[in-house]
Design a protein around this motif. Structure first.
Motif, PDB file in Angstrom:
ATOM      1  N   GLU A   4       0.833  -1.207   0.000  1.00 18.52           N
ATOM      2  CA  GLU A   4       0.000   0.000   0.000  1.00 18.52           C
ATOM      3  C   GLU A   4       0.866   1.254   0.000  1.00 18.52           C
ATOM      4  N   ARG A   5       1.923   1.247   0.786  1.00 20.06           N
ATOM      5  CA  ARG A   5       2.812   2.407   0.857  1.00 20.06           C
ATOM      6  C   ARG A   5       3.551   2.616  -0.477  1.00 20.06           C
ATOM      7  N   ILE A   6       3.981   1.517  -1.090  1.00 21.60           N
ATOM      8  CA  ILE A   6       4.680   1.614  -2.369  1.00 21.60           C
ATOM      9  C   ILE A   6       3.747   2.183  -3.433  1.00 21.60           C
ATOM     10  N   VAL A  10       4.651   6.726  -1.643  1.00 17.56           N
ATOM     11  CA  VAL A  10       5.311   7.315  -0.471  1.00 17.56           C
ATOM     12  C   VAL A  10       6.819   7.439  -0.700  1.00 17.56           C
ATOM     13  N   ALA A  11       7.438   6.403  -1.226  1.00 14.60           N
ATOM     14  CA  ALA A  11       8.893   6.400  -1.397  1.00 14.60           C
ATOM     15  C   ALA A  11       9.318   7.105  -2.679  1.00 14.60           C
ATOM     16  N   ASP A  51       8.950   4.650   7.547  1.00 14.95           N
ATOM     17  CA  ASP A  51       8.780   5.813   8.427  1.00 14.95           C
ATOM     18  C   ASP A  51       7.375   6.390   8.228  1.00 14.95           C
ATOM     19  N   LEU A  52       6.421   5.869   8.989  1.00 18.96           N
ATOM     20  CA  LEU A  52       5.010   6.196   8.783  1.00 18.96           C
ATOM     21  C   LEU A  52       4.678   7.676   8.906  1.00 18.96           C
ATOM     22  N   ASP A  53       5.300   8.363   9.842  1.00 14.59           N
ATOM     23  CA  ASP A  53       4.958   9.781  10.028  1.00 14.59           C
ATOM     24  C   ASP A  53       5.930  10.728   9.329  1.00 14.59           C
ATOM     25  N   GLY A  54       6.919  10.176   8.630  1.00 16.58           N
ATOM     26  CA  GLY A  54       7.824  10.990   7.837  1.00 16.58           C
ATOM     27  C   GLY A  54       8.732  11.905   8.632  1.00 16.58           C
ATOM     28  N   ASP A  62       6.477   2.041  14.123  1.00 19.48           N
ATOM     29  CA  ASP A  62       6.639   1.826  12.683  1.00 19.48           C
ATOM     30  C   ASP A  62       7.003   0.366  12.397  1.00 19.48           C
ATOM     31  N   MET A  63       7.970  -0.148  13.156  1.00 17.93           N
ATOM     32  CA  MET A  63       8.417  -1.530  12.937  1.00 17.93           C
ATOM     33  C   MET A  63       7.295  -2.520  13.205  1.00 17.93           C
TER      34      MET A  63
END
Length: 177
Positions: A4-6, A10-11, A51-54, A62-63
């Protein structure tokens, strides 16, 4: 969760995050980052994903967020899950970031030279199992080719695998015709 993050970009911005679509270029970036987590680009890529909150710090929260999915995968595969507490202890021993708090930065990962293992434990079940089982093929490859990056080893392995498949196909075709 990592997917979902990819796909949300996000990155690295993806072609169409609203529809979770990657372009060819996005896919190449992903493959390079996945297969050689020791590169600076891969460190940036995966760090931003985790890093969820950036804020530039990977925390226990996060881990655990990403590792929960690993636990689910282990259970689905019939493996006894490795507890998060055990994983955190192993990761902290490996990274040695101890300063009274658990805050993992890019510099901590860079200094440890263990970012591949760190990220694989959090979201790549196959590579986690290889780490836990101390995959002899991987250990042998690293010893035999210390000058190659993880990406170079991956590309070499895939080249040999595809070459063997092609030779096998040619042999079968020559027997049939």
């Amino acid at each position: 969760r990592i997917v979902e993050r990819i796909l949300a970009g996000v990155a690295r911005p993806v072609a169409d995050p609203a529809n979770s679509i990657m372009s060819y270029t996005d896919f190449v970036w992903f493959c390079l980052s996945e297969e050689d987590k020791t590169s600076e680009r891969a460190l940036e890529y995966w760090f931003q994903c985790i890093d969820l909150d950036g804020d530039g710090i990977i925390t226990l929260f996060d881990m655990e967020y990403f590792y929960e999915e690993q636990i689910h995968r282990m259970e689905c595969l019939g493996h006894e899950p490795i507890t998060f507490v055990n994983v955190v202890n192993q990761l902290l021993d490996m990274l040695e970031p101890w300063s009274g708090t658990v805050m993992i930065t890019k510099d901590v990962l860079r200094r440890s030279k263990q970012q591949s293992a760190f990220f694989n434990v959090l979201f790549n079940i196959n590579k986690l199992f290889a780490l836990e089982g101390k995959d002899l093929r991987t250990i042998r490859q690293v010893r035999e080719t210390p000058d190659l990056s993880d990406w170079d080893r991956f590309a070499l392995f895939e080249y040999h695998r595809l070459s063997a498949e092609e030779e096998e196909t040619e042999t079968v075709e020559s027997l049939v015709f």
